[in-house]
Design an enzyme around this catalytic site. Structure first.
Site, PDB file in Angstrom:
ATOM      1  N   LYS A  34      58.598  57.070  37.732  1.00  0.00           N
ATOM      2  CA  LYS A  34      59.179  55.733  37.722  1.00  0.00           C
ATOM      3  C   LYS A  34      58.080  54.694  37.532  1.00  0.00           C
ATOM      4  O   LYS A  34      56.891  54.997  37.644  1.00  0.00           O
ATOM      5  CB  LYS A  34      59.927  55.470  39.027  1.00  0.00           C
ATOM      6  CG  LYS A  34      59.064  55.482  40.279  1.00  0.00           C
ATOM      7  CD  LYS A  34      59.888  55.219  41.530  1.00  0.00           C
ATOM      8  CE  LYS A  34      59.002  55.251  42.771  1.00  0.00           C
ATOM      9  NZ  LYS A  34      59.749  54.923  44.000  1.00  0.00           N
ATOM     10  N   TYR A 251      35.950  29.682  40.846  1.00  0.00           N
ATOM     11  CA  TYR A 251      36.903  28.734  41.408  1.00  0.00           C
ATOM     12  C   TYR A 251      36.822  28.711  42.929  1.00  0.00           C
ATOM     13  O   TYR A 251      36.749  29.757  43.581  1.00  0.00           O
ATOM     14  CB  TYR A 251      38.339  29.107  41.010  1.00  0.00           C
ATOM     15  CG  TYR A 251      38.671  28.903  39.556  1.00  0.00           C
ATOM     16  CD1 TYR A 251      38.632  27.640  38.979  1.00  0.00           C
ATOM     17  CD2 TYR A 251      39.039  29.977  38.758  1.00  0.00           C
ATOM     18  CE1 TYR A 251      38.957  27.448  37.648  1.00  0.00           C
ATOM     19  CE2 TYR A 251      39.377  29.808  37.429  1.00  0.00           C
ATOM     20  CZ  TYR A 251      39.330  28.541  36.877  1.00  0.00           C
ATOM     21  OH  TYR A 251      39.647  28.356  35.554  1.00  0.00           O
TER      22      TYR A 251
END
Length: 353
Positions: A34, A251
């Site tokens: 999956k 950042y």
């Protein structure tokens, strides 16, 4: 592709990990593919494992159809079953096996067919999907009396299969065995964690998932437990600079140098599947050594302290996880699980045999 951030998949290692699952479990294997085989490519993995497993497990109809139309003829089990009665014709057309976990699904299926079998889910304590013990016993007795549908396998999913404490699996195991013995059909208990940790949880069908992709459910190094890493996330150094004491990187200035620091910029970031939450110190492999991530992860770049590795230069190859960096360690440093990191990768993969 010119961008150096790349995913590569070692298909031979998938097979080796599958063989380990077989060795440990001994019974039938339902390979879980999956979520695009945990980011590894569902059809690629299914084709690679076709001669080594008895079936495949997916989450939804769309995933199952990809396998069928890609030539996979094995049994395909849909772990959440149909989401509506409208899906049943496709289940029948593609010869798919639903996991039935609530009474509406049972009704949809019994109205459509009596010949195509199902798996029945028993809730032994996870409390997500499945029938309670009283419900499942009553359903099974009624189904047998009415000869409604063919129930092939009883399955469950343990909440604490990844715990080394046997007491956490003892009670749900006893519940499961009690119901299974009354039904007299095949059972499926063990996921990857149960296969690797709890020999008492072995039943007819095992459902290996994470271990197929070379990751230990407890986060141990693959080599410690006989697994082989399958996915490798790599890139290269695209810039180098020195920063002085007191200067920051990235950042938010989350890293500030306490000494002169040589900084390598790597072409890889959260757009490539690398976790934005990776903290300072997360290991990165460059030129044979683990080096620490510094600064905040950007969309397509990260920065690494290479002060202690003088041979790093433009174009130096970098491993973010793979043979030398355990993806589970990166996940731990990012406050998440290896499952999430693997599933989030989406760059086209190179296949290495």
């Amino acid at each position: 592709m010119t961008r150096p951030a790349k995913i590569s998949i070692n298909s031979n290692n998938i097979i080796q990990n599958c063989k380990l699952a077989r060795q440990l479990h001994g019974g039938k294997l339902l390979a879980v593919v999956k979520a695009n085989a945990y980011g590894h490519g569902d059809l690629l993995v299914a084709r690679q494992l076709a001669e080594y497993v008895e079936g495949f497990a997916v989450a939804c109809l769309e995933e199952a159809v990809v396998l069928r139309e890609g030539g996979i003829t094995h049994p395909i089990v849909l772990l959440e079953g149909p989401f509506s009665a409208l899906e049943i014709p496709d289940y029948l057309h593609y010869q798919l096996t639903p996991v039935i976990h609530h009474i509406d699904q049972y009704a949809w299926w019994s109205e459509a067919t009596s010949s195509q079998g199902i798996w029945l889910k028993f809730d032994t304590g996870m409390h997500r999907l499945g029938f309670q013990e009283k419900e499942i016993n009553e359903l099974f007795r009624n189904n047998k009396a009415q000869n409604s549908i063919r129930i092939d396998v009883l399955m469950t999913h343990f909440a604490n299969a990844d715990s080394i404490d046997p007491q956490l699996v003892h009670l749900p195991m006893e519940r499961f065995k009690r119901v299974l013995s009354e039904m007299g059909i095949e059972g499926s208990i063990a996921n990857s964690a149960a296969i690797m940790l709890h020999s008492q949880l072995r039943s007819n069908w095992a459902r290996p998932g994470l271990m197929l992709y070379g990751v230990d459910p407890l986060g141990r190094a693959a080599s410690e437990v006989g697994l082989k890493p399958v996915m490798k996330l790599t890139s290269e150094v695209i810039a180098l600079r020195w920063i002085d004491v007191g200067e920051s990187v990235g950042y938010g200035s989350t890293f500030t140098a306490s000494q002169p620091t040589r900084v390598a910029t790597i072409a890889c970031g959260y757009a490539d599947g690398y976790p934005r939450t990776a903290k300072n110190g997360t290991p990165v492999w460059i030129n044979g050594k683990k080096l620490p991530l510094i600064g905040r992860v950007s969309m397509d770049m990260i920065t690494v302290d290479v002060t202690q590795q003088a041979d790093v230069q433009l174009g130096s190859q970098v491993e973010l996880w793979g043979d030398n960096i355990n993806v589970a360690e990166v996940a731990h440093c990012s406050g998440t699980l290896a499952y999430e990191l693997l599933c989030h990768t989406h760059r086209p993969a190179r296949i290495n045999s």
